[in-house]
Motif scaffolding. Sequence first.
Motif, PDB file in Angstrom:
ATOM      1  N   ILE A   2       0.368  -5.099  -8.022  1.00 23.77           N
ATOM      2  CA  ILE A   2      -0.961  -5.323  -8.576  1.00 23.77           C
ATOM      3  C   ILE A   2      -2.030  -4.847  -7.595  1.00 23.77           C
ATOM      4  O   ILE A   2      -3.049  -4.289  -7.989  1.00 23.77           O
ATOM      5  N   ARG A   3      -1.769  -5.043  -6.302  1.00 31.15           N
ATOM      6  CA  ARG A   3      -2.734  -4.622  -5.291  1.00 31.15           C
ATOM      7  C   ARG A   3      -2.899  -3.102  -5.289  1.00 31.15           C
ATOM      8  O   ARG A   3      -4.004  -2.598  -5.137  1.00 31.15           O
ATOM      9  N   VAL A   4      -1.815  -2.358  -5.497  1.00 33.47           N
ATOM     10  CA  VAL A   4      -1.893  -0.890  -5.538  1.00 33.47           C
ATOM     11  C   VAL A   4      -2.718  -0.440  -6.741  1.00 33.47           C
ATOM     12  O   VAL A   4      -3.579   0.436  -6.621  1.00 33.47           O
ATOM     13  N   LEU A   5      -2.478  -1.046  -7.892  1.00 32.47           N
ATOM     14  CA  LEU A   5      -3.251  -0.719  -9.091  1.00 32.47           C
ATOM     15  C   LEU A   5      -4.727  -1.056  -8.909  1.00 32.47           C
ATOM     16  O   LEU A   5      -5.603  -0.289  -9.314  1.00 32.47           O
ATOM     17  N   ALA A   6      -5.015  -2.183  -8.262  1.00 33.90           N
ATOM     18  CA  ALA A   6      -6.397  -2.584  -8.027  1.00 33.90           C
ATOM     19  C   ALA A   6      -7.104  -1.606  -7.089  1.00 33.90           C
ATOM     20  O   ALA A   6      -8.271  -1.265  -7.306  1.00 33.90           O
ATOM     21  N   ILE A   7      -6.413  -1.131  -6.065  1.00 33.87           N
ATOM     22  CA  ILE A   7      -7.019  -0.163  -5.142  1.00 33.87           C
ATOM     23  C   ILE A   7      -7.275   1.158  -5.843  1.00 33.87           C
ATOM     24  O   ILE A   7      -8.333   1.779  -5.662  1.00 33.87           O
ATOM     25  N   ILE A   8      -6.340   1.589  -6.684  1.00 28.40           N
ATOM     26  CA  ILE A   8      -6.528   2.837  -7.436  1.00 28.40           C
ATOM     27  C   ILE A   8      -7.713   2.714  -8.387  1.00 28.40           C
ATOM     28  O   ILE A   8      -8.539   3.635  -8.500  1.00 28.40           O
ATOM     29  N   LEU A   9      -7.820   1.589  -9.088  1.00 29.49           N
ATOM     30  CA  LEU A   9      -8.949   1.374  -9.999  1.00 29.49           C
ATOM     31  C   LEU A   9     -10.275   1.341  -9.250  1.00 29.49           C
ATOM     32  O   LEU A   9     -11.273   1.902  -9.714  1.00 29.49           O
ATOM     33  N   THR A  10     -10.291   0.707  -8.085  1.00 32.49           N
ATOM     34  CA  THR A  10     -11.530   0.605  -7.315  1.00 32.49           C
ATOM     35  C   THR A  10     -11.974   1.972  -6.810  1.00 32.49           C
ATOM     36  O   THR A  10     -13.153   2.339  -6.945  1.00 32.49           O
ATOM     37  N   ILE A  11     -11.060   2.738  -6.255  1.00 32.44           N
ATOM     38  CA  ILE A  11     -11.414   4.068  -5.732  1.00 32.44           C
ATOM     39  C   ILE A  11     -11.800   5.015  -6.865  1.00 32.44           C
ATOM     40  O   ILE A  11     -12.776   5.759  -6.766  1.00 32.44           O
TER      41      ILE A  11
END
Length: 63
Positions: A2-11
Amino acid sequence: MIRVLAIILTIGGMIALILGVLGIFGNNMVTLSPWALTILGGIFFISGVSMLKYRKDVPTSTE
């Protein structure tokens, strides 16, 4: 995960917001509508930040 998906969405949201605002107030660098980029960038950025803030990755147990 979930953290990887959240970082991708944020960037991705930050990039879309920057390109959208530059397209609205200056030269349009992409062929898409700058308003659509700004709205989608805002949605992705807010969802990514909220996922980073409230979701916690729980390590899987090896039982």
